[in-house]
Motif scaffolding. Structure first.
Motif, PDB file in Angstrom:
ATOM      1  N   THR A   2       0.848  -1.190   0.000  1.00 57.89           N
ATOM      2  CA  THR A   2       0.000   0.000   0.000  1.00 57.89           C
ATOM      3  C   THR A   2       0.889   1.246   0.000  1.00 57.89           C
ATOM      4  N   PRO A   3       0.318   2.404  -0.306  1.00 55.45           N
ATOM      5  CA  PRO A   3       1.122   3.630  -0.210  1.00 55.45           C
ATOM      6  C   PRO A   3       1.727   3.831   1.183  1.00 55.45           C
ATOM      7  N   HIS A   4       0.985   3.510   2.226  1.00 59.49           N
ATOM      8  CA  HIS A   4       1.507   3.633   3.596  1.00 59.49           C
ATOM      9  C   HIS A   4       2.706   2.719   3.810  1.00 59.49           C
ATOM     10  N   GLN A   5       2.615   1.493   3.350  1.00 62.67           N
ATOM     11  CA  GLN A   5       3.715   0.538   3.508  1.00 62.67           C
ATOM     12  C   GLN A   5       4.954   0.986   2.741  1.00 62.67           C
ATOM     13  N   ILE A   6       4.742   1.523   1.557  1.00 64.22           N
ATOM     14  CA  ILE A   6       5.892   1.997   0.783  1.00 64.22           C
ATOM     15  C   ILE A   6       6.547   3.180   1.485  1.00 64.22           C
ATOM     16  N   PHE A   7       5.758   4.119   2.003  1.00 63.54           N
ATOM     17  CA  PHE A   7       6.362   5.235   2.723  1.00 63.54           C
ATOM     18  C   PHE A   7       7.099   4.733   3.961  1.00 63.54           C
ATOM     19  N   ASP A   8       6.531   3.797   4.691  1.00 64.08           N
ATOM     20  CA  ASP A   8       7.213   3.233   5.860  1.00 64.08           C
ATOM     21  C   ASP A   8       8.554   2.624   5.469  1.00 64.08           C
ATOM     22  N   ARG A   9       8.587   1.952   4.348  1.00 65.20           N
ATOM     23  CA  ARG A   9       9.833   1.333   3.871  1.00 65.20           C
ATOM     24  C   ARG A   9      10.844   2.412   3.472  1.00 65.20           C
ATOM     25  N   HIS A  75      -1.967  12.260   4.628  1.00 63.80           N
ATOM     26  CA  HIS A  75      -3.280  12.694   4.156  1.00 63.80           C
ATOM     27  C   HIS A  75      -3.756  11.741   3.072  1.00 63.80           C
ATOM     28  N   GLU A  76      -4.928  11.197   3.271  1.00 63.88           N
ATOM     29  CA  GLU A  76      -5.542  10.338   2.264  1.00 63.88           C
ATOM     30  C   GLU A  76      -6.094  11.218   1.147  1.00 63.88           C
ATOM     31  N   PRO A  80      -7.143   5.860  -3.877  1.00 64.77           N
ATOM     32  CA  PRO A  80      -6.543   5.004  -2.847  1.00 64.77           C
ATOM     33  C   PRO A  80      -5.075   4.674  -3.101  1.00 64.77           C
ATOM     34  N   ASP A  81      -4.583   4.950  -4.296  1.00 56.67           N
ATOM     35  CA  ASP A  81      -3.178   4.694  -4.614  1.00 56.67           C
ATOM     36  C   ASP A  81      -2.289   5.914  -4.376  1.00 56.67           C
ATOM     37  N   VAL A  82      -2.866   6.999  -3.853  1.00 54.93           N
ATOM     38  CA  VAL A  82      -2.106   8.235  -3.658  1.00 54.93           C
ATOM     39  C   VAL A  82      -2.281   8.731  -2.228  1.00 54.93           C
ATOM     40  N   ILE A  83      -1.148   9.075  -1.597  1.00 49.18           N
ATOM     41  CA  ILE A  83      -1.176   9.747  -0.299  1.00 49.18           C
ATOM     42  C   ILE A  83      -0.275  10.982  -0.380  1.00 49.18           C
ATOM     43  N   ILE A  84      -0.541  11.920   0.498  1.00 50.08           N
ATOM     44  CA  ILE A  84       0.311  13.088   0.661  1.00 50.08           C
ATOM     45  C   ILE A  84       0.892  12.991   2.066  1.00 50.08           C
ATOM     46  N   VAL A  85       2.207  13.127   2.143  1.00 46.25           N
ATOM     47  CA  VAL A  85       2.905  12.916   3.410  1.00 46.25           C
ATOM     48  C   VAL A  85       3.666  14.182   3.798  1.00 46.25           C
ATOM     49  N   GLU A  86       3.429  14.640   5.016  1.00 48.59           N
ATOM     50  CA  GLU A  86       4.226  15.720   5.601  1.00 48.59           C
ATOM     51  C   GLU A  86       5.147  15.079   6.628  1.00 48.59           C
ATOM     52  N   GLY A 106       5.633  15.137   0.554  1.00 47.02           N
ATOM     53  CA  GLY A 106       5.766  14.200  -0.547  1.00 47.02           C
ATOM     54  C   GLY A 106       4.407  13.737  -1.031  1.00 47.02           C
ATOM     55  N   VAL A 107       4.291  13.565  -2.333  1.00 45.26           N
ATOM     56  CA  VAL A 107       3.098  12.980  -2.938  1.00 45.26           C
ATOM     57  C   VAL A 107       3.533  11.623  -3.474  1.00 45.26           C
ATOM     58  N   LEU A 108       2.953  10.567  -2.929  1.00 48.48           N
ATOM     59  CA  LEU A 108       3.357   9.208  -3.240  1.00 48.48           C
ATOM     60  C   LEU A 108       2.236   8.503  -3.995  1.00 48.48           C
ATOM     61  N   ARG A 109       2.599   7.923  -5.136  1.00 44.77           N
ATOM     62  CA  ARG A 109       1.621   7.206  -5.975  1.00 44.77           C
ATOM     63  C   ARG A 109       2.096   5.765  -6.167  1.00 44.77           C
TER      64      ARG A 109
END
Length: 133
Positions: A2-9, A75-76, A80-86, A106-109
């Protein structure tokens, strides 16, 4: 993933000192964008190999060790494939020992569980000050 898992990684790799991306998490046609990249650095990279090569070279020459990635807010979006991360990265200059921090957005897709796009907005003045040590 998921986008969350990728950002965590990604965050775990920043803190481990590894390059930001490994090939297993990237789509073949991944695009990374750094609209406020410093002069001489690319603002857009396309393709897995180009992204991996720049991440490795950048990490090898970067004189800051990341100590923390804090104040993370995700931020959701309607997609569902995109998140915005501060977030804020905290690091120590390896030559001077001076610790500093800089905020990012960051904008993660993702696509099919892989990172398909990463657009990062950096506080360039804070980064320049950190690099000065």
């Amino acid at each position: 993933m998921t986008p969350h898992q990728i950002f965590d990684r990604m965050r775990a790799e920043w803190l481990s000192g590894a390059p930001t991306y490994d090939g297993a998490m990237l789509a073949d046609d991944v695009v990374t964008e750094l609209p406020f990249a410093p002069p001489g650095r690319p603002t857009r990279l396309e393709g897995k190999q180009a992204v991996i090569e720049l991440a490795r070279a950048g990490r090898a020459s970067f004189p800051v060790r990341f100590d923390d990635c804090r104040d993370v807010v995700i931020h959701e979006t309607a997609d569902p494939d995109v998140i915005i991360v501060e977030y804020e990265l905290v690091g120590t200059h390896t030559a001077t020992g001076v610790q500093s921090s800089a905020p990012f957005i960051g904008v993660l897709r993702t696509r099919d569980g892989l990172l398909a796009g990463w657009r990062e907005y950096q506080h360039t003045m804070a980064i320049a000050a950190a690099l000065a040590g």
